[in-house]
Design an enzyme around this catalytic site. Structure first.
Site, short mmCIF file in Angstrom:
data_model
loop_
_atom_site.label_atom_id
_atom_site.label_comp_id
_atom_site.label_asym_id
_atom_site.label_seq_id
_atom_site.Cartn_x
_atom_site.Cartn_y
_atom_site.Cartn_z
CE LYS A 87 42.29 -28.46 -26.27
NZ LYS A 87 43.70 -28.63 -26.62
N PRO A 124 44.73 -19.60 -19.34
CG PRO A 124 46.57 -20.58 -18.31
CD PRO A 124 45.09 -20.69 -18.43
CB ALA A 161 47.60 -22.57 -22.37
N GLY A 182 42.61 -24.78 -25.03
CA GLY A 182 41.37 -24.57 -25.78
C GLY A 182 40.54 -23.38 -25.31
N GLY A 185 40.24 -20.16 -26.13
CA GLY A 185 39.57 -19.37 -27.17
C GLY A 185 38.44 -20.16 -27.82
CB SER A 186 38.24 -23.68 -29.05
OG SER A 186 39.33 -23.52 -29.92
CB SER A 187 36.32 -23.26 -24.15
OG SER A 187 35.32 -23.58 -23.22
CG ASP A 215 40.94 -27.55 -30.21
OD1 ASP A 215 41.15 -28.54 -30.94
OD2 ASP A 215 41.84 -26.96 -29.58
O1 C5P Z 1 41.76 -24.72 -36.11
P1 C5P Z 1 42.70 -24.00 -35.22
O2 C5P Z 1 42.58 -22.52 -35.30
O3 C5P Z 1 42.66 -24.52 -33.83
O4 C5P Z 1 44.15 -24.37 -35.75
C1 C5P Z 1 45.23 -23.47 -35.81
C2 C5P Z 1 46.23 -23.97 -36.85
O5 C5P Z 1 46.75 -25.23 -36.45
C3 C5P Z 1 45.65 -24.19 -38.21
O6 C5P Z 1 45.70 -23.03 -38.98
C4 C5P Z 1 46.54 -25.28 -38.78
O7 C5P Z 1 47.73 -24.71 -39.27
C5 C5P Z 1 46.91 -26.09 -37.56
N1 C5P Z 1 46.10 -27.30 -37.37
C6 C5P Z 1 46.34 -28.42 -38.15
N2 C5P Z 1 45.60 -29.55 -37.96
C7 C5P Z 1 44.65 -29.60 -37.02
C8 C5P Z 1 44.38 -28.48 -36.20
C9 C5P Z 1 45.13 -27.33 -36.40
O8 C5P Z 1 47.21 -28.39 -39.02
N3 C5P Z 1 43.94 -30.73 -36.85
#
Ligand code: C5P
Length: 288
Positions: A16, A101, A104, A107, A109-111, A143
Site C-alpha cells: 500500500k 521492501p 518502507a 505495509g 509485513g501486514s499484507s 494495518d
Molecule cells: O501496529 P503496528 O505494529 O503497525 O505498529 C507499530 C508501532 O507503531 C506500535 O507499536 C506503536 O508504537 C506505533 N503505532 C501507533 N499508532 C498507530 C499505529 C502504530 O502509535 N495508529
C-alpha cells in the site's frame, strides 16, 4: 460443502501507499489516532501455503537475499493467532517470496499476514467471516485490517475504521532508500505532529484526479526525515524530476504520482536505492 484444498500457491500480498497520513490525537494506550487514505498498488509479495498435520507452523524465505527482520514473524504469528482463535489443530508450511521492501511504510509485513489469514481460513476449512479475521488481524498490527478489507480505503481510528473508496487509475514512482527507520521510534518521538485538524472525507472525495494525489501531508515525515537523512535526499531527487514527493506510512519509502509520458532519470539515484513504477490496483487480488 466442498473439501478444502491441501495447498494454495501464488497467493498475492500487495503493498500500500498512504496518500496522506494525519495524526489527530493519541489513545491512552499510546496508539495514535490517524486519518489516512490507504491505496493498494501492484508491488506484491507472494505466499505459497501447504496444509500440514500436527499443528506446527513453519516458514521459509524463498528470497534469501531479504534480511531476516522480525517483521517476517508476523506471518507465523498470524497463523498461530488463527489456531488459537478457532482451536484448529492443522499446521502449515508457508513459503514467502518477499519483494516489497521492508522498513518502507508500504505495509508488506501486514499484507503478508492478511493474505496468510485469508489463505489459511480456506486451507483449514474454517469459514470465518472477513469481519472476524479483521478483528483478529488488528491485534497483529494496525494495518492488517485494511489489507483484509480488500479495497482502497479512508482509514481512521488506529487503522481499524475503514471506509472503502474508489480512486482514479494512476501511475506512481516509488523509491526506497537503503536505510529505514523503525516505526515505534517515529511514533514515540517528542516532536511528532499529533494535533492535525480532523479532515472530512467528503472534501477529499470531491477532488479531481489532478489534485486528489496532492491532498494533505504525512505527519510522520518530518520526524522520519530527521532520523533518516536519505528521506530528505530522496524528496529532493523527486523535486529535481519535477515531482511532488511524499513519504508513505512511517517510511522510508517515498512516492510521487507520475504524469503520462514522464521521463525519469533513474541513473542519478544513489547506489542501493530501489525505484519502481507502480500502478494502483482496482481491488485487492483476493477481494471476494
Ligand atoms: O501496529 P503496528 O505494529 O503497525 O505498529 C507499530 C508501532 O507503531 C506500535 O507499536 C506503536 O508504537 C506505533 N503505532 C501507533 N499508532 C498507530 C499505529 C502504530 O502509535 N495508529
Amino acid at each position: 460443502m466442498s473439501c478444502p484444498p491441501r495447498a494454495l500457491y501464488d497467493v498475492p500480498a500487495p503493498a500500500k501507499l498512504n496518500l496522506f497520513l494525519h495524526i489527530t490525537g493519541r489513545r491512552p494506550n499510546g496508539y495514535h489516532l490517524l486519518q489516512s487514505v490507504f491505496m493498494l498498488i501492484d508491488w506484491a509479495d507472494t505466499l505459497h501455503l501447504e496444509r500440514r498435520p500436527g499443528g506446527h507452523i513453519s516458514r521459509e524465505d524463498l528470497n534469501t537475499d531479504a534480511p531476516a527482520l522480525p517483521e517476517h514473524d508476523l506471518v507465523v504469528r498470524a497463523a498461530q493467532a488463527l489456531q488459537q482463535a478457532t482451536g484448529c489443530t492443522w499446521g502449515a508450511h508457508i513459503a514467502l517470496d518477499k519483494r516489497i521492501p521492508q522498513e518502507a511504510g508500504m505495509g508488506g509485513g501486514s499484507s503478508d499476514a492478511a493474505s496468510c489469514l485469508l489463505a489459511l481460513n480456506q486451507l483449514w476449512g474454517l469459514h470465518l467471516p472477513r469481519a472476524t479475521l479483521m478483528a483478529l488481524g488488528l491485534r497483529l498490527g494496525a494495518d492488517v485490517p485494511f489489507f483484509l478489507g480488500g479495497q482502497h480505503a479512508w482509514v481512521e481510528g488506529i487503522g481499524e475504521q475503514l471506509q472503502p473508496l474508489a480512486l482514479p487509475t494512476a501511475r506512481f514512482v516509488v523509491l526506497k532508500p537503503p536505510t529505514g527507520v523503525a516505526t515505534p521510534q517515529i511514533f514515540q518521538h517528542p516532536s511528532l505532529e499529533r494535533d492535525c485538524p480532523v479532515a472530512d472525507m467528503h472534501d477529499f472525495l470531491t477532488l479531481d484526479a489532478s489534485t486528489l494525489y496532492q491532498y494533505g501531508h504525512n505527519s510522520l515525515q518530518a520526524v522520519a526525515q530527521q532520523l533518516c537523512p536519505d528521506i530528505g535526499w530522496g524528496l529532493h531527487w523527486l523535486q529535481q524530476q519535477g515531482l511532488p514527493g511524499r513519504m508513505t506510512g512511517s517510511g522510508s519509502a517515498l512516492f510521487a504520482p507520475l504524469p503520462d509520458g514522464a521521463d525519469l532519470d533513474l541513473g542519478t539515484l544513489r547506489p542501493g536505492w530501489q525505484a519502481k513504477i507502480c500502478r494502483n490496483l482496482s481491488a485487492h487480488p483476493l477481494a471476494g
